[in-house]
Design an enzyme around this catalytic site. Structure first.
Site, PDB file in Angstrom:
ATOM      1  N   LYS A  89      -0.092  36.625   8.736  1.00 24.54           N
ATOM      2  CA  LYS A  89      -0.486  35.475   9.539  1.00 24.54           C
ATOM      3  C   LYS A  89      -0.905  34.320   8.640  1.00 24.54           C
ATOM      4  O   LYS A  89      -1.660  34.513   7.667  1.00 24.54           O
ATOM      5  CB  LYS A  89      -1.638  35.849  10.473  1.00 24.54           C
ATOM      6  CG  LYS A  89      -1.233  36.807  11.582  1.00 24.54           C
ATOM      7  CD  LYS A  89      -0.260  36.174  12.557  1.00 24.54           C
ATOM      8  CE  LYS A  89       0.079  37.123  13.690  1.00 24.54           C
ATOM      9  NZ  LYS A  89       0.976  36.494  14.690  1.00 24.54           N
ATOM     10  N   LYS A 196       9.164  40.321  22.736  1.00 25.57           N
ATOM     11  CA  LYS A 196       8.092  41.177  23.244  1.00 25.57           C
ATOM     12  C   LYS A 196       8.440  41.573  24.678  1.00 25.57           C
ATOM     13  O   LYS A 196       8.841  40.732  25.483  1.00 25.57           O
ATOM     14  CB  LYS A 196       6.746  40.446  23.189  1.00 25.57           C
ATOM     15  CG  LYS A 196       6.276  40.133  21.757  1.00 25.57           C
ATOM     16  CD  LYS A 196       4.937  39.421  21.773  1.00 25.57           C
ATOM     17  CE  LYS A 196       4.325  39.316  20.375  1.00 25.57           C
ATOM     18  NZ  LYS A 196       4.983  38.295  19.553  1.00 25.57           N
TER      19      LYS A 196
END
Length: 312
Positions: A89, A196
């Site tokens: 991240k 997702k």
């Protein structure tokens, strides 16, 4: 969770048992009912309908490194047994590019030259910031950059600017939060789709998006429990081709789950199995919500179900 991740340190979910097995409804708490209803459609599909036939019985997964200090990277990577890929991240609010560079450098050093390193900005950069950051991080041999900017037009421009560097651009939020999940592919704004299951309404709908887009896909989680991760594994197993390690190893970010340790969906030798997962009674007792919170979620489930019924 072991480490605060995108502002979340405790994940909330509703588990349901359908005729096909256990399933999960876990939209983030800030999502509207309209957005969350799609997540419920996915949960119903997985619990009540037969799923597409799997083409593989194990899915290679990546380690996920939150926006931690570089000194914490090695300990976090140790939680992901045998993973050869790490997603890092970057662009965390309150941090600087120098923090990202230090974190990614630490991951590259820990993974070695044969490891794969990808970064995820969650749409936080503008075009100029993204171009500058990708230049700064390019020395670490990036596999791809995920969602460097928020809009499709910005993604297309960044992709054009960095194409000569041979660093692919992946789209996540531009797929799962878009009214038209295929718009990013039609615009030529990404090389890879990050998919997702819950935000796209289920395994079948997600498969259809991948097929229509004609781009390679990385199946990822939304910080799901082991039951939600098993839904993602079912999607990854059903894809005709799977060229990238998937972001389904996030069970390693939890200090507690809804299953026992033997059946938890966490990486072993860099992969997770494709299987139906049942919750463990003791584990459920340990993580059970308060009566007030349980009722909040049941009210939300009823509202979302009403929206699905109204939509036909």
């Amino acid at each position: 969770m072991t480490t605060r991740f995108r502002g979340v340190d405790m994940r909330e979910a509703v588990l349901l048992e359908g005729p096909r097995g256990w399933t999960e409804f876990s939209p983030f708490v800030e999502y509207s009912d309209a957005e969350a209803a799609t997540w419920l459609a996915a949960a119903i599909d997985f619990g009540w309908r037969e799923q597409p036939a799997p083409r593989r019985d194990a899915i290679r997964v990546n380690a996920t490194i939150p926006a931690v200090e570089a000194a914490s990277v090695a300990a976090l990577l140790n939680r992901y047994d045998g993973c050869r890929t790490a997603k890092v991240k970057v662009a965390e609010p309150g941090q600087r590019l120098a923090d990202d560079v230090a974190r990614v450098r630490a991951v590259r050093e820990a993974m070695g030259p044969d490891g794969r390193v990808r970064v995820d900005a969650n749409g936080a950069w503008n075009v100029d910031e993204a171009e500058h950051a990708i230049h700064a991080l390019a020395e670490f041999d990036l596999e791809y950059v995920e969602q460097p900017c928020a809009s499709i037009d910005e993604l297309a421009e960044v992709r054009r600017r960095v194409k000569y560097m041979d660093i692919p651009i992946a789209a996540d939020e531009s797929v799962r939060k878009a009214e038209d999940p295929l718009a990013v592919a039609r615009a030529g704004a990404a090389d890879i789709l990050v998919i997702k299951v819950q935000p796209l309404g289920g395994v079948r709908r997600a498969l259809a998006v991948v097929e229509a887009a004609g781009l390679p896909a990385v199946i990822s989680s939304a910080l799901d429990t082991s039951i939600g991760l098993s839904m993602g594994a079912a999607l990854a197993a059903a894809l005709p081709t799977l060229d990238f390690d998937c972001g389904l190893g996030t069970g390693s970010l939890f200090t507690a789950d809804v299953t026992d340790a033997a059946t938890a969906v966490v990486p072993h030798a860099g992969a997770i199995g494709v299987k139906r997962v049942m919750p463990d009674a003791g584990a459920l007792d340990a993580v059970a919500a308060s009566a007030e919170r349980r009722e909040w979620w049941l009210d939300r489930l009823r509202r979302c179900h009403a929206l699905l019924l109204a939509a036909g």
